[in-house]
Write a protein that holds these residues in place. Structure first.
Motif, PDB file in Angstrom:
ATOM      1  N   LEU A  23       1.075  -0.974   0.141  1.00  0.00           N
ATOM      2  CA  LEU A  23      -0.050  -0.226  -0.159  1.00  0.00           C
ATOM      3  C   LEU A  23       0.818   1.755  -0.044  1.00  0.00           C
ATOM      4  O   LEU A  23      -0.248   2.639  -0.644  1.00  0.00           O
ATOM      5  CB  LEU A  23      -0.979  -0.183   1.194  1.00  0.00           C
ATOM      6  CG  LEU A  23      -1.803  -1.006   0.959  1.00  0.00           C
ATOM      7  CD1 LEU A  23      -2.612  -0.604   2.533  1.00  0.00           C
ATOM      8  CD2 LEU A  23      -2.806  -1.314  -0.178  1.00  0.00           C
ATOM      9  N   SER A  24       2.388   1.724  -0.035  1.00  0.00           N
ATOM     10  CA  SER A  24       3.094   2.425   0.505  1.00  0.00           C
ATOM     11  C   SER A  24       3.572   3.326  -1.551  1.00  0.00           C
ATOM     12  O   SER A  24       3.607   4.056  -1.117  1.00  0.00           O
ATOM     13  CB  SER A  24       4.673   1.873   0.651  1.00  0.00           C
ATOM     14  OG  SER A  24       5.220   1.020  -0.032  1.00  0.00           O
ATOM     15  N   LYS A  25       2.740   2.157  -2.189  1.00  0.00           N
ATOM     16  CA  LYS A  25       2.773   2.572  -3.529  1.00  0.00           C
ATOM     17  C   LYS A  25       1.676   3.116  -4.026  1.00  0.00           C
ATOM     18  O   LYS A  25       1.560   3.593  -5.493  1.00  0.00           O
ATOM     19  CB  LYS A  25       3.486   0.994  -4.672  1.00  0.00           C
ATOM     20  CG  LYS A  25       4.980   0.620  -3.750  1.00  0.00           C
ATOM     21  CD  LYS A  25       5.390  -0.049  -5.126  1.00  0.00           C
ATOM     22  CE  LYS A  25       7.084   0.148  -4.753  1.00  0.00           C
ATOM     23  NZ  LYS A  25       7.904   0.646  -3.513  1.00  0.00           N
ATOM     24  N   ARG A  26       0.367   3.173  -3.244  1.00  0.00           N
ATOM     25  CA  ARG A  26      -0.893   3.717  -3.482  1.00  0.00           C
ATOM     26  C   ARG A  26      -0.497   5.042  -4.619  1.00  0.00           C
ATOM     27  O   ARG A  26       0.036   6.144  -3.510  1.00  0.00           O
ATOM     28  CB  ARG A  26      -1.738   3.486  -2.826  1.00  0.00           C
ATOM     29  CG  ARG A  26      -2.485   2.567  -2.490  1.00  0.00           C
ATOM     30  CD  ARG A  26      -3.068   2.239  -1.895  1.00  0.00           C
ATOM     31  NE  ARG A  26      -3.131   2.718  -0.579  1.00  0.00           N
ATOM     32  CZ  ARG A  26      -4.002   3.134   0.706  1.00  0.00           C
ATOM     33  NH1 ARG A  26      -5.440   2.442   0.549  1.00  0.00           N
ATOM     34  NH2 ARG A  26      -3.388   3.570   2.140  1.00  0.00           N
ATOM     35  N   SER A  27      -0.822   5.767  -5.402  1.00  0.00           N
ATOM     36  CA  SER A  27      -0.791   7.216  -5.571  1.00  0.00           C
ATOM     37  C   SER A  27      -2.117   7.216  -6.641  1.00  0.00           C
ATOM     38  O   SER A  27      -2.841   6.917  -7.131  1.00  0.00           O
ATOM     39  CB  SER A  27       0.463   7.049  -6.174  1.00  0.00           C
ATOM     40  OG  SER A  27       0.643   6.526  -7.892  1.00  0.00           O
ATOM     41  N   SER A  71      -6.484  -4.194  -6.015  1.00  0.00           N
ATOM     42  CA  SER A  71      -7.239  -3.786  -7.494  1.00  0.00           C
ATOM     43  C   SER A  71      -8.886  -3.325  -6.450  1.00  0.00           C
ATOM     44  O   SER A  71      -9.572  -2.829  -6.795  1.00  0.00           O
ATOM     45  CB  SER A  71      -7.487  -5.243  -7.667  1.00  0.00           C
ATOM     46  OG  SER A  71      -7.746  -6.218  -6.794  1.00  0.00           O
ATOM     47  N   GLU A  72      -8.679  -4.156  -5.184  1.00  0.00           N
ATOM     48  CA  GLU A  72      -9.714  -3.671  -3.384  1.00  0.00           C
ATOM     49  C   GLU A  72     -10.885  -1.970  -4.012  1.00  0.00           C
ATOM     50  O   GLU A  72     -11.787  -1.750  -4.113  1.00  0.00           O
ATOM     51  CB  GLU A  72      -9.593  -4.411  -2.764  1.00  0.00           C
ATOM     52  CG  GLU A  72      -9.695  -6.136  -2.753  1.00  0.00           C
ATOM     53  CD  GLU A  72      -8.362  -6.252  -2.734  1.00  0.00           C
ATOM     54  OE1 GLU A  72      -7.214  -5.628  -3.365  1.00  0.00           O
ATOM     55  OE2 GLU A  72      -8.271  -7.687  -3.360  1.00  0.00           O
ATOM     56  N   ASP A  73      -9.358  -1.477  -4.052  1.00  0.00           N
ATOM     57  CA  ASP A  73      -9.811  -0.355  -4.233  1.00  0.00           C
ATOM     58  C   ASP A  73      -9.983   0.053  -5.122  1.00  0.00           C
ATOM     59  O   ASP A  73     -10.710   1.461  -5.413  1.00  0.00           O
ATOM     60  CB  ASP A  73      -7.709   0.691  -3.723  1.00  0.00           C
ATOM     61  CG  ASP A  73      -7.650   0.745  -2.751  1.00  0.00           C
ATOM     62  OD1 ASP A  73      -8.430  -0.284  -1.330  1.00  0.00           O
ATOM     63  OD2 ASP A  73      -6.054   0.716  -2.186  1.00  0.00           O
TER      64      ASP A  73
END
Length: 169
Positions: free
Chosen positions: A119-123, A141-143
């Motif tokens: 999750l640290s790579k979410r952007s 993918s859930e996001d």
């Protein structure tokens, strides 16, 4: 590969004032940065996994398959270490390169499904062009599914008699 593994492990590139093995290689050899990265990645895999080194040194698997193993290990280091015997065996026994690549792709997919997303790579990235905007979201993918559901619930087509014409949902 063996020579680069020993040279890198000794940090010999620093003797010439280089900041790392990749800048050293690209400065001294006619080699692109991606080629140098691949060579160093392959050499480090060789150094970390004696079974891979023995198979390469014994001419049981070619360098190309070791490079592909290094690609599979990237961001899957713990899972690869747990499976290294099977990975080397697959490199030995898969008759064609296409079969071996298919095996590695299947393995990567299976490992990725078992590991929680990083999750640290979410952007979120937005690009504007005039009055239009494009938004790119990178994450689990859930996001994306949650966001799509929210958009579907709150978006509706324009009425038929809308002055500028109806837009679709």
């Amino acid at each position: 590969v063996r020579a680069v593994a020993e040279w890198d492990a000794a940090g010999a590139w620093a003797d010439d004032g280089a900041t790392g093995p990749i800048p050293w290689l690209t400065h001294r050899f006619e080699m692109t940065r991606p080629e140098a990265q691949q060579l160093v990645k392959t050499a480090r895999l060789y150094a970390r996994h004696p079974k891979v080194a023995a198979a390469l040194d014994g001419d049981e698997i070619p360098v190309l398959r070791v490079r592909l193993l290094a690609r599979a290990e990237y961001r899957h280091e713990a899972a690869f270490a747990a499976c290294v015997d099977a990975m080397v065996e697959a490199a030995r026994r898969r008759a064609t390169l296409a079969e071996f690549v298919g095996f590695l792709d299947d393995w990567i997919d299976a490992v990725d499904e078992q590991e929680p997303p990083d999750l640290s790579k979410r952007s979120v990235r937005r690009r504007r062009s005039g009055r239009m905007t494009s938004t790119e979201i990178w994450g689990a993918s859930e996001d994306a599914d949650l966001l799509q559901t929210a958009l579907d619930l709150h978006d509706s087509p324009d009425p038929v008699d809308y002055p500028e014409g109806p837009r679709t949902k």
